[in-house]
Scaffold this motif. Structure first.
Motif: not given
Length: 183
Positions: A48-53, A91-100, A135-137
């Protein structure tokens, strides 16, 4: 190697009935990676802060550096599965991804003279997918230190030791390039 010996080696591999769905044995994977480009997915994750992991890469194939988490495709695998497997592993979790994908790149590192077989891991076709964490990761690095392979960290700007071969994504990563470096 003469063609008979090569044919025999190929036949031995066929008879081994290797199941590429779960990946290849390391030695075979490395051999193949020196012969043909490997497809891989990379995960563009921001908060949310615009940082890159980014995660730390510290192994014999690349200079120690920060990189976008990624993983090589397996036979018959869909992009979605490889993204999820990579997210879980790195990362130790699932993610939501954009399809393209937001980018598709030909990543040619070339030969690595530090390796016994210099062409191994030298060429990828990379697909960059925008992903969101649950959320809350919260980053969980356990007992890893910042220089250890797999250590994850949020960045406001790309670090100086951002992995060189991932510079193919600099157009996409422009928001994280220091302003004085953009010109």
């Amino acid at each position: 190697m003469n063609s008979d010996a090569l044919s025999q080696a190929v036949e031995v591999l066929r008879q081994a009935e290797i199941d590429g769905y779960d990946g290849l044995p390391e030695a075979l994977f490395l051999l193949v990676s020196g012969l043909v480009p490997l497809p891989n997915v990379d995960l563009l994750v921001t908060n949310e802060a615009g940082q890159l992991l980014l995660t730390r890469r510290n192994d014999g194939f690349f200079q120690p550096s920060w990189h976008i988490p990624g993983g090589c495709m397996r036979y018959g695998e869909r992009f979605e599965r490889r993204v999820q497997e990579t997210a879980q592993r790195e990362l130790g979790c699932k993610v939501t991804m954009e399809p393209e994908p937001v980018a598709v790149r030909n990543v040619l590192r070339g030969e690595n003279p530090r390796q016994p077989h210099p062409r191994e891991r030298g060429h990828n076709v990379a697909l960059l997918f925008r992903c969101a964490l649950p959320e809350g990761f919260v980053l969980q690095n356990g007992d890893k230190r910042p220089q250890d392979n797999g250590y994850a960290r949020w960045f406001d700007t790309l670090p100086e030791d951002f992995m060189t071969i991932q510079h193919v994504y600099l157009d996409v990563l422009r928001p994280w390039i220091r302003k004085e470096e953009r010109t």
